[in-house]
Design a protein around this motif. Structure first.
Motif, PDB file in Angstrom:
ATOM      1  N   GLU A 208      -8.157 -70.514 -71.516  1.00 24.73           N
ATOM      2  CA  GLU A 208      -8.288 -69.586 -72.649  1.00 24.73           C
ATOM      3  C   GLU A 208      -7.497 -68.301 -72.407  1.00 24.73           C
ATOM      4  O   GLU A 208      -6.914 -67.738 -73.336  1.00 24.73           O
TER       5      GLU A 208
ATOM      6  N   THR B 147      -4.645 -73.627 -77.007  1.00 18.70           N
ATOM      7  CA  THR B 147      -5.636 -74.110 -77.979  1.00 18.70           C
ATOM      8  C   THR B 147      -6.426 -75.282 -77.411  1.00 18.70           C
ATOM      9  O   THR B 147      -5.851 -76.238 -76.899  1.00 18.70           O
TER      10      THR B 147
ATOM     11  N   VAL C 203      -9.056 -76.918 -79.272  1.00 16.81           N
ATOM     12  CA  VAL C 203      -9.818 -77.598 -80.326  1.00 16.81           C
ATOM     13  C   VAL C 203      -9.679 -79.106 -80.169  1.00 16.81           C
ATOM     14  O   VAL C 203      -8.571 -79.639 -80.145  1.00 16.81           O
ATOM     15  N   ASN C 204     -10.818 -79.793 -80.017  1.00 18.00           N
ATOM     16  CA  ASN C 204     -10.845 -81.259 -79.870  1.00 18.00           C
ATOM     17  C   ASN C 204      -9.963 -81.750 -78.716  1.00 18.00           C
ATOM     18  O   ASN C 204      -9.305 -82.779 -78.811  1.00 18.00           O
TER      19      ASN C 204
END
Length: 232
Positions: free
Chosen positions: A113, A118, A120-121
């Motif tokens: 992070e 990214t 996401v999923n």
């Protein structure tokens, strides 16, 4: 075109070609050791060429994936940056762990992070390793003093133990990971699609060594169709 202008043009062209070659080296994902004469050279703590060693480790990792009919992972410079920071920190703070003593870098997901990657999923995995420049891992040896410096002697041959080559270090690091169930699972996870390797030259147990961090990222699930089936 004057001689002065022609000289400047040729110099600019050479510079552009050199920059292109370096960029190609940094972005190439699958590197064949046969095409890289440098990986036959001995490692040197004073002049470690990180990109060469990192790509050699990626190559051996992808060869293991292909043996198991999995897609090779593509190189990610973003993952490499995260991996390099962790390897450098392990040497600087003299620890060897997936967990950092620095609070903001403590867990892998925090480090991901922090790099604005990214998630996401997606899922990530991490392997770490450390090995010496000297090829002493499987060699019985003893230490001798030579002009005030420690040298390492092969117990059988009585010869001084040499530095590892780039190829030897990369191959042996992946071999060790494949012999460990947890590390092997990361290397052979079908979902992973990208890889980043980060190495750092430092000291481990009082000797010149190289810290290695290997990162993977990929979707939470993949289709069951294998790399082997898609190529036949």
């Amino acid at each position: 075109m004057t001689k002065k202008i022609m000289t400047a043009f040729i110099f600019s062209l050479i510079l552009a070609l050199n920059l292109y070659s370096q960029k190609k080296l940094d972005t190439q994902a699958h590197v064949d050791p046969k095409d890289r004469q440098i990986i036959q050279l001995k490692l040197n703590p004073q002049s470690l060429q990180r990109s060469i060693l990192e790509h050699a480790i990626i190559d051996y990792t992808n060869k293991e994936r292909e043996k198991h009919h999995l897609h090779p992972c593509t190189f990610s410079k973003h993952l490499r940056s995260v991996a390099r920071l962790h390897s450098k920190e392990m040497d600087s703070l003299q620890y060897f762990s997936h967990i950092s003593p620095v609070q903001k870098n403590r867990e892998l997901l925090q480090r991901i992070e922090n790099a604005h990657i990214t998630m996401v999923n997606k899922q990530v995995g991490e392997n770490i390793g450390v090995d010496f420049y000297l090829a002493i891992a499987t060699v019985p040896f003893y230490v001798k003093n030579k002009k005030g410096q420690k040298i390492y002697i092969d117990f059988k041959t009585k010869a001084e133990i040499p530095m590892q080559t780039y190829l030897e270090f990369a191959r042996d690091m992946v071999t060790k990971w494949m012999a460990s169930p947890g590390h092997k699972k990361n290397i052979l996870t079908p979902e992973y699609t990208e890889i980043g390797i980060g190495v750092a030259s430092g000291v481990f147990e009082g000797m010149d060594a190289i810290y290695v961090t290997q990162l993977f990222i990929g979707p939470l699930s993949v289709q069951k169709e294998s790399f082997h089936n898609m190529n036949h």
